[in-house]
Scaffold this motif. Sequence first.
Motif, PDB file in Angstrom:
ATOM      1  N   LEU A 408      57.591 100.313   7.694  1.00  0.00           N
ATOM      2  CA  LEU A 408      56.441 101.213   7.671  1.00  0.00           C
ATOM      3  C   LEU A 408      55.709 101.040   6.337  1.00  0.00           C
ATOM      4  O   LEU A 408      56.286 101.255   5.270  1.00  0.00           O
ATOM      5  CB  LEU A 408      56.886 102.667   7.820  1.00  0.00           C
ATOM      6  N   PHE A 409      54.446 100.656   6.397  1.00  0.00           N
ATOM      7  CA  PHE A 409      53.610 100.526   5.200  1.00  0.00           C
ATOM      8  C   PHE A 409      52.696 101.743   5.090  1.00  0.00           C
ATOM      9  O   PHE A 409      52.053 102.137   6.072  1.00  0.00           O
ATOM     10  CB  PHE A 409      52.762  99.254   5.261  1.00  0.00           C
ATOM     11  N   ILE A 410      52.640 102.340   3.916  1.00  0.00           N
ATOM     12  CA  ILE A 410      51.747 103.464   3.651  1.00  0.00           C
ATOM     13  C   ILE A 410      50.943 103.140   2.393  1.00  0.00           C
ATOM     14  O   ILE A 410      51.516 102.805   1.354  1.00  0.00           O
ATOM     15  CB  ILE A 410      52.526 104.781   3.440  1.00  0.00           C
ATOM     16  N   ASP A 411      49.635 103.225   2.508  1.00  0.00           N
ATOM     17  CA  ASP A 411      48.766 103.005   1.349  1.00  0.00           C
ATOM     18  C   ASP A 411      48.249 104.354   0.858  1.00  0.00           C
ATOM     19  O   ASP A 411      47.397 104.972   1.492  1.00  0.00           O
ATOM     20  CB  ASP A 411      47.594 102.094   1.720  1.00  0.00           C
ATOM     21  N   ALA A 412      48.787 104.802  -0.272  1.00  0.00           N
ATOM     22  CA  ALA A 412      48.347 106.060  -0.885  1.00  0.00           C
ATOM     23  C   ALA A 412      47.658 105.803  -2.218  1.00  0.00           C
ATOM     24  O   ALA A 412      47.554 106.705  -3.050  1.00  0.00           O
ATOM     25  CB  ALA A 412      49.545 106.985  -1.075  1.00  0.00           C
ATOM     26  N   SER A 413      47.185 104.593  -2.416  1.00  0.00           N
ATOM     27  CA  SER A 413      46.638 104.204  -3.723  1.00  0.00           C
ATOM     28  C   SER A 413      45.378 104.967  -4.101  1.00  0.00           C
ATOM     29  O   SER A 413      45.035 105.064  -5.283  1.00  0.00           O
ATOM     30  CB  SER A 413      46.356 102.700  -3.744  1.00  0.00           C
ATOM     31  N   ASP A 432      50.925 114.946   2.341  1.00  0.00           N
ATOM     32  CA  ASP A 432      50.316 114.002   3.279  1.00  0.00           C
ATOM     33  C   ASP A 432      51.111 112.699   3.364  1.00  0.00           C
ATOM     34  O   ASP A 432      51.249 112.113   4.450  1.00  0.00           O
ATOM     35  CB  ASP A 432      48.873 113.713   2.875  1.00  0.00           C
ATOM     36  N   VAL A 433      51.614 112.233   2.236  1.00  0.00           N
ATOM     37  CA  VAL A 433      52.427 111.007   2.253  1.00  0.00           C
ATOM     38  C   VAL A 433      53.712 111.243   3.030  1.00  0.00           C
ATOM     39  O   VAL A 433      54.128 110.410   3.860  1.00  0.00           O
ATOM     40  CB  VAL A 433      52.741 110.530   0.816  1.00  0.00           C
ATOM     41  N   VAL A 434      54.367 112.370   2.785  1.00  0.00           N
ATOM     42  CA  VAL A 434      55.612 112.689   3.495  1.00  0.00           C
ATOM     43  C   VAL A 434      55.348 112.832   4.992  1.00  0.00           C
ATOM     44  O   VAL A 434      56.144 112.363   5.830  1.00  0.00           O
ATOM     45  CB  VAL A 434      56.246 113.973   2.921  1.00  0.00           C
ATOM     46  N   THR A 435      54.233 113.448   5.350  1.00  0.00           N
ATOM     47  CA  THR A 435      53.867 113.587   6.772  1.00  0.00           C
ATOM     48  C   THR A 435      53.667 112.218   7.412  1.00  0.00           C
ATOM     49  O   THR A 435      54.129 111.962   8.532  1.00  0.00           O
ATOM     50  CB  THR A 435      52.581 114.427   6.914  1.00  0.00           C
ATOM     51  N   ALA A 436      52.972 111.325   6.709  1.00  0.00           N
ATOM     52  CA  ALA A 436      52.758 109.963   7.227  1.00  0.00           C
ATOM     53  C   ALA A 436      54.083 109.228   7.380  1.00  0.00           C
ATOM     54  O   ALA A 436      54.286 108.467   8.345  1.00  0.00           O
ATOM     55  CB  ALA A 436      51.833 109.194   6.289  1.00  0.00           C
ATOM     56  N   TYR A 437      55.006 109.457   6.434  1.00  0.00           N
ATOM     57  CA  TYR A 437      56.320 108.812   6.485  1.00  0.00           C
ATOM     58  C   TYR A 437      57.105 109.255   7.719  1.00  0.00           C
ATOM     59  O   TYR A 437      57.785 108.448   8.365  1.00  0.00           O
ATOM     60  CB  TYR A 437      57.086 109.143   5.204  1.00  0.00           C
ATOM     61  N   HIS A 438      57.002 110.519   8.069  1.00  0.00           N
ATOM     62  CA  HIS A 438      57.762 111.033   9.211  1.00  0.00           C
ATOM     63  C   HIS A 438      57.020 110.877  10.540  1.00  0.00           C
ATOM     64  O   HIS A 438      57.606 111.094  11.609  1.00  0.00           O
ATOM     65  CB  HIS A 438      58.091 112.509   8.994  1.00  0.00           C
ATOM     66  N   SER A 439      55.755 110.489  10.495  1.00  0.00           N
ATOM     67  CA  SER A 439      54.976 110.370  11.718  1.00  0.00           C
ATOM     68  C   SER A 439      55.466 109.204  12.575  1.00  0.00           C
ATOM     69  O   SER A 439      55.931 108.185  12.058  1.00  0.00           O
ATOM     70  CB  SER A 439      53.497 110.171  11.374  1.00  0.00           C
TER      71      SER A 439
END
Length: 517
Positions: A408-413, A432-439
Amino acid sequence: MAVTQQEIENRLWNAADELRVAMPEAQYSSVVFPLMFWKYLSDTWEHNHQEFLAQYDGLDDLSPEEAREIEYRDHQSFEIPFIHAGTVQERRASWSSILATVAQHGLGQRVRASLQAIESANPDKFSRLFGSMTWTQEAVLPGEVLASVMRAMDRSPQMHEGNMSHDVLGGAYEYLLKRFSDGSGTRAGQFFTPREVVELIIELLAPKNHESVYDPTCGSGGMLIAAASLLKARGGRGYSLSLNGQEAVTDTAGVARMNLFMHNLTEFKVEVGDTLRDPRFKKPDGSVKQFDVIVANPPYSLKWKPWTNDPRAIGGVAPQSSADWAFVQHMIASMDPKKGRAGVVLPHGVLFRGGQEAAIRRRVLDGDLLESVIGLPSNLFYSTMIPTCILVFRAPGTKIPERQGGVLFIDASARFTKAKNRNVLTDVDITDVVTAYHSRSDGDGEAGLSARFVPITEIVANGYDLNIGRYIKQTAAEQEDLGTLIDAYNIARAERQKTEQRMLEVLSAAGIEGFDE
């Protein structure tokens, strides 16, 4: 009357500021934290001693030995012994006792003797707690400056539980850590990871009651404390966690121990030593001990002496020029096989650098150990302005089904707020990052945050390159591919070095010497 957070923070900072005439701000912590903890211990001991005396008013029916036994059994959890016992200089190794002598010559020696006596009297709790104590030498810190600091710190409220909660006391300690780092740049910032980055990692790994938490490069202990604090905030029992850390610098390990005590966390072990060369947490068979949760913000691109024969070296050995992947390998080896998970902050180079690091990366990906890559904003840290990323790992076979066979890639830059000296993540950013991680679904970049689950087949097709820009197009569109730029630089640098070496050979053959190699 309850002590306010701001009151204790202001008083303690005023005491620290007395050091400005003697040393740079980056060195304040080596003096202030031992003094602060000494005062905390002394105030607590004195408070408990007065309660003991009140309960056994007069003590007429008790011998000194009986009184001591009852006091330390029922009222005290540690000892403040006497120094220079049996001499005319005999006095208790307490803050108030030594404070009464600040005008006399040799204050630093008396402070050192007191702190050493407390360590010796409580070896299970306070062994090596106060560090090297070089600041007690007159040549390092003049006695009159030390006296000024102690007088100023003594104007802070009594630091015992009857007067000040551990939340206030721990908050004051963290306030000083942050203040020292904000004002002094990299030296103080080396052992202080910004609180919001710590909270994000802990949120991602979500420690549970009675689990073990381990930080192999624990610095001031912030990640261990955050694990307990988050669990408590979620209705769990933070005190039930087994907290474990290793730190290479003796004085910094002392800062971590004091920090944990200030937060009323006593179930911990902080060991001193180089984690890569001499891991201190081991099983009886000599292999590294395994934990449920492993967290770290290791020193970036650290030059090190590579392993020659070490079972931690899955996929190969990291190059001498950078220990980044060696720390990852150690963390992977430290994961409990049933529910172990690890989160580490590292520079983006770990995602795409070639050579030995590429071989390790390939082995980790083939083993399906990497769960997520999260790109963070630049300039979050006190010691570097470069952008960093969080890598999340899971023990073999423990990923949820939807995450198996990919990353899982997340861009929060782009998610940050500019502050005075650096960028910061807000509570909303973290959520929001944690939500995206668990989505269970990909995000489309709305509100500056993008997420995409990438199957391993696509990563293999890209040569096991994990550069976020290859998989989340928003990143690629908004900034040049950092991996490509670095690769181009390395090629140009190698060509230049080759040309210079050839030039030196030609000059040497012609008898022309004196050029620096």
